[in-house]
Design an enzyme around this catalytic site. Structure first.
Site, mmCIF file in Angstrom:
data_model
loop_
_atom_site.group_PDB
_atom_site.id
_atom_site.type_symbol
_atom_site.label_atom_id
_atom_site.label_comp_id
_atom_site.label_asym_id
_atom_site.label_seq_id
_atom_site.Cartn_x
_atom_site.Cartn_y
_atom_site.Cartn_z
ATOM 1 N N HIS A 17 31.785 44.819 40.596
ATOM 2 C CA HIS A 17 32.890 43.604 40.744
ATOM 3 C C HIS A 17 33.992 44.023 39.908
ATOM 4 O O HIS A 17 34.117 43.553 38.733
ATOM 5 C CB HIS A 17 32.292 42.200 40.312
ATOM 6 N N HIS A 19 38.387 44.780 40.959
ATOM 7 C CA HIS A 19 39.415 44.805 41.624
ATOM 8 C C HIS A 19 40.388 45.663 41.068
ATOM 9 O O HIS A 19 40.770 45.807 39.989
ATOM 10 C CB HIS A 19 40.154 43.619 41.699
ATOM 11 N N HIS A 197 33.197 36.955 47.469
ATOM 12 C CA HIS A 197 33.277 35.899 46.202
ATOM 13 C C HIS A 197 32.774 34.389 46.667
ATOM 14 O O HIS A 197 33.396 34.148 47.605
ATOM 15 C CB HIS A 197 34.575 36.008 45.928
ATOM 16 N N GLU A 200 32.958 30.635 42.547
ATOM 17 C CA GLU A 200 33.424 31.017 41.189
ATOM 18 C C GLU A 200 34.103 29.716 40.699
ATOM 19 O O GLU A 200 33.877 28.957 39.765
ATOM 20 C CB GLU A 200 34.498 32.226 41.207
ATOM 21 N N ASP A 278 35.815 42.346 36.638
ATOM 22 C CA ASP A 278 36.972 41.796 37.526
ATOM 23 C C ASP A 278 37.998 42.565 37.568
ATOM 24 O O ASP A 278 38.325 43.134 38.346
ATOM 25 C CB ASP A 278 36.857 40.086 37.170
ATOM 26 N N ASP A 279 38.827 41.821 36.658
ATOM 27 C CA ASP A 279 40.201 42.586 36.500
ATOM 28 C C ASP A 279 40.569 42.578 34.958
ATOM 29 O O ASP A 279 41.432 41.936 34.212
ATOM 30 C CB ASP A 279 41.262 41.485 36.883
#
Ligand code: HPA
Ligand code: ZN
Length: 335
Positions: A17, A19, A197, A200, A278-279
């Protein structure tokens, strides 16, 4: 010397996961803004970092899309990708499945061929230079209409051999999985693996819908499943992978502090949990930083880390032979 971190770095891990547009570091963002003469509300990389103070998913997404606006030519996409893959090499991430958001680029007039060739060239270089294994997950932006997702699926056809899976990201509340049922069915028929997703910020029912209507194999985040005991039972029984992102969850105020994060309860309950970043620059850390925060603030043990690494390889879309080889390495008990 940090025994826990060195041990986790040594474990072969998959990141599931991530991005790729969310790996844009403030310094690179400022360099690209200058290169392309993009006007941003920041003067320095330090201003960018100061702005990364989010109250919810949307407040992050606003800055994430603003950041992505500096990615324009093939070299920009190459540089972004190669830097993250180098990070994988340095953190013991032997396999990564990276999400990308075509609509963020096509809406600005940047063609699929531009980002796909930049990504592809970096992935090939990393494979050749140090054996890096990687796959791409094409995400639909859920705040855009179904029609735009269908157009994206169509535009991806010439690049299909480069894309393993389809995913769903962006603003969750108000955009239930149901909105994308038909485009997921079409993607599944075309042979894409399916993830989304869910849970969340959205309620546990979105997780149920992603499983039943979108037919996904994996749930990205999924942490709100803990509010529904029946759903937890189902996820445990079917061993559905949940790609949990602890630093992200805290930065987006899904949980107040890391000490409130349910990941250890999730592991104890037998959920198939993985840890992911994630980011990373937006949320204060890459994969090892996530493990470190869990160790420091939740008492995550080496044995937990080994279980999480096993889960990540098992839940990945890597080929059988590679998976078996990595799992064999992970079968050695914790020192
Ligand atoms: N959630 C939804 N959309 C996103 C995320 C996320 O964590 N990161 C990038 N796009
Ligand atoms: Zn995400």
């Amino acid at each position: 010397m940090n025994g826990f971190l060195d041990y986790v770095r040594s474990l072969p891990k998959a990141e599931l996961h991530l991005h790729i547009e969310g790996t844009l570091e403030p310094a690179m963002l400022m360099n690209l803004a200058e290169k392309h003469q993009v006007n941003l509300p920041y003067l320095t990389a330090a201003d960018v970092e100061r702005a990364y103070n989010f109250e919810d998913l949307q407040s992050f997404l606003d800055l994430y899309y603003l950041g992505a606006s500096v990615l324009i030519d093939e070299d920009d996409f190459y540089s972004l990708m190669i830097r993250y893959l180098e990070r994988c090499r340095d953190e013991g991430i032997v396999h990564t499945e990276m999400m990308f958001d075509p609509q963020t680029h096509t809406e600005r007039g940047i063609d699929f061929s531009v980002f796909m060739s930049g990504f592809g060239r970096a992935m090939e270089d990393a494979k050749r230079q140090w054996g890096q294994s990687s796959l791409l997950i094409m995400c639909f932006l859920r705040h855009l209409p179904e029609e735009s997702a269908f157009e994206t699926l169509k535009a991806a056809e010439p690049f299909k051999s480069q894309i393993s899976s389809v995913g769903l990201d962006s603003s969750e509340l108000g955009h239930p999985p149901e909105k994308f049922e038909r485009v997921y069915a079409a993607a599944g028929q075309q042979g894409y693996r399916l993830v989304a997703h869910a849970g969340e910020e959205g309620p546990p029912t979105y997780i149920v819908e992603a499983l039943d209507r979108l037919k996904v194999e994996r749930i990205d985040h999924g942490v709100r499943c803990m509010e529904d005991a029946e759903l937890v039972g189902r996820l445990v029984k079917a061993q559905i992978p949940l790609t949990v992102c602890p630093l992200s969850n805290v930065r987006l105020c899904v949980f107040g502090t890391m000490a409130d994060h349910p990941i250890r309860h999730m592991l104890k309950r037998g959920l198939n949990v993985t840890v992911n970043s994630d980011d990373p620059p937006y949320f204060g850390g890459y994969l090892l930083d996530n493990f470190q925060a869990l160790h420091r603030e939740l008492g995550l043990t080496m044995e937990d880390a080994r279980q999480l690494a096993i889960n990540s390889i098992r839940s990945s879309f890597i080929d059988e032979a590679s998976s078996a080889a990595w799992l064999d390495q992970l079968s050695v008990p914790t020192p």
